[in-house]
Scaffold this motif. Structure first.
Motif, PDB file in Angstrom:
ATOM      1  N   SER A  29      10.527  -3.441  15.845  1.00 59.56           N
ATOM      2  CA  SER A  29       9.567  -2.462  16.257  1.00 59.56           C
ATOM      3  C   SER A  29       7.964  -3.105  15.882  1.00 59.56           C
ATOM      4  O   SER A  29       7.676  -3.571  15.488  1.00 59.56           O
ATOM      5  CB  SER A  29       9.285  -1.254  15.542  1.00 59.56           C
ATOM      6  OG  SER A  29       8.167  -0.264  15.380  1.00 59.56           O
ATOM      7  N   ALA A  31       4.817  -1.327  17.037  1.00 52.84           N
ATOM      8  CA  ALA A  31       4.608  -0.336  16.122  1.00 52.84           C
ATOM      9  C   ALA A  31       4.978  -0.769  14.577  1.00 52.84           C
ATOM     10  O   ALA A  31       3.435  -0.420  14.011  1.00 52.84           O
ATOM     11  CB  ALA A  31       4.826   1.170  16.593  1.00 52.84           C
ATOM     12  N   GLU A  35       1.810  -1.200  11.817  1.00 51.02           N
ATOM     13  CA  GLU A  35       1.822  -0.200  10.807  1.00 51.02           C
ATOM     14  C   GLU A  35       1.610  -1.507   9.453  1.00 51.02           C
ATOM     15  O   GLU A  35       0.911  -1.468   8.630  1.00 51.02           O
ATOM     16  CB  GLU A  35       2.852   0.351  10.715  1.00 51.02           C
ATOM     17  CG  GLU A  35       2.360   1.501  12.231  1.00 51.02           C
ATOM     18  CD  GLU A  35       4.040   2.866  11.820  1.00 51.02           C
ATOM     19  OE1 GLU A  35       4.543   2.583  11.143  1.00 51.02           O
ATOM     20  OE2 GLU A  35       3.560   3.868  12.630  1.00 51.02           O
TER      21      GLU A  35
END
Length: 188
Positions: A29, A31, A35
C-alpha cells in the motif's frame, strides 16, 4: 551541508531497516509506505531537536539506558511479528482481527519510530557544529529519513506479499537483531 547529509543518512539507517521489515510483513500500500516514511521522518527530525534543546545534562542521563529502551521496544515488536508469522489463523479470524490489527499498526509504528530515533537525540547535541540553523538541520534529517523509508517499505511490501508468513517472521528476526545490535554497540 555534506556532513549534515552524512549524519542524516547515518541516523536514518535503523529506520530504513525497520521500514524494510515492516514492508515485508505489511500490506502492499502506498498509503502505508507514506505513513511509515512520515512517522520515521518525523521522529528522526524531532528527536535531535529535543536532544539539542535538552542539552548535555539530559543526554547524559538518558544515554545510560537509551540502548535498553531501543532494545526493549524493537524486541517487543519483533516478537510480536514472529508470533503473528507462526499463528494459524483462518480467513474469518483474519477479518475479525482486521480492526484490531489497524490499531496495532499505529501503536507498532509509533514504537518503532521512537525506538529507531532515540540515538538521534544524542546527535542533536552536535547540531550547532554544522553551521546550519537547528530547525533546518532537523528538517533535513527528517526529509532524508522519510525519503529512504517510503521506498524501502514499498519495495519490501511488493516482495513480502509473495512470501507471506515467512517475510513476517524474517521481519521479526530483523527487528530483534537490530535491537541486539544497538544493545551490543552501546555496551561494548
Amino acid at each position: 551541508m555534506t556532513a549534515l547529509f552524512l549524519l542524516a543518512l547515518a541516523l536514518a539507517m535503523d529506520a530504513f531497516a525497520v521500514s524494510i521489515a515492516r514492508g515485508a510483513a505489511g500490506p502492499h500500500s502506498l498509503a502505508r509506505a507514506a505513513e511509515t516514511g512520515l512517522a520515521f521522518g518525523a521522529a528522526q527530525g524531532v528527536m535531535p531537536l529535543l536532544g539539542w534543546a535538552a542539552g548535555a545534562l539530559f543526554i547524559r542521563w538518558i544515554e545510560a539506558f537509551d540502548h535498553w529502551i531501543a532494545f526493549g521496544l524493537l524486541a517487543f515488536l519483533g516478537a510480536r511479528m514472529l508470533r503473528e508469522a507462526f499463528s494459524d489463523s483462518d480467513d474469518d479470524a483474519e477479518e475479525a482481527a482486521s480492526t484490531e490489527r489497524q490499531r496495532g499498526h499505529w501503536a507498532a509504528l509509533l514504537l518503532a519510530a521512537i525506538a529507531t530515533s532515540i540515538d538521534a537525540a544524542a546527535a542533536g547535541l552536535t547540531l550547532d557544529l554544522f553551521g546550519v540553523p537547528v530547525l533546518l538541520a532537523c528538517a533535513i534529517i527528517a526529509a532524508v529519513t522519510a525519503a529512504l523509508c517510503v521506498p524501502a517499505y514499498w519495495f519490501a511490501s511488493r516482495i513480502g506479499g509473495k512470501l507471506g508468513h515467512v517475510a513476517e517472521g524474517l521481519g521479526g528476526v530483523v527487528l530483534i537483531g537490530l535491537g541486539v545490535k544497538i544493545l551490543v554497540e552501546h555496551l561494548a
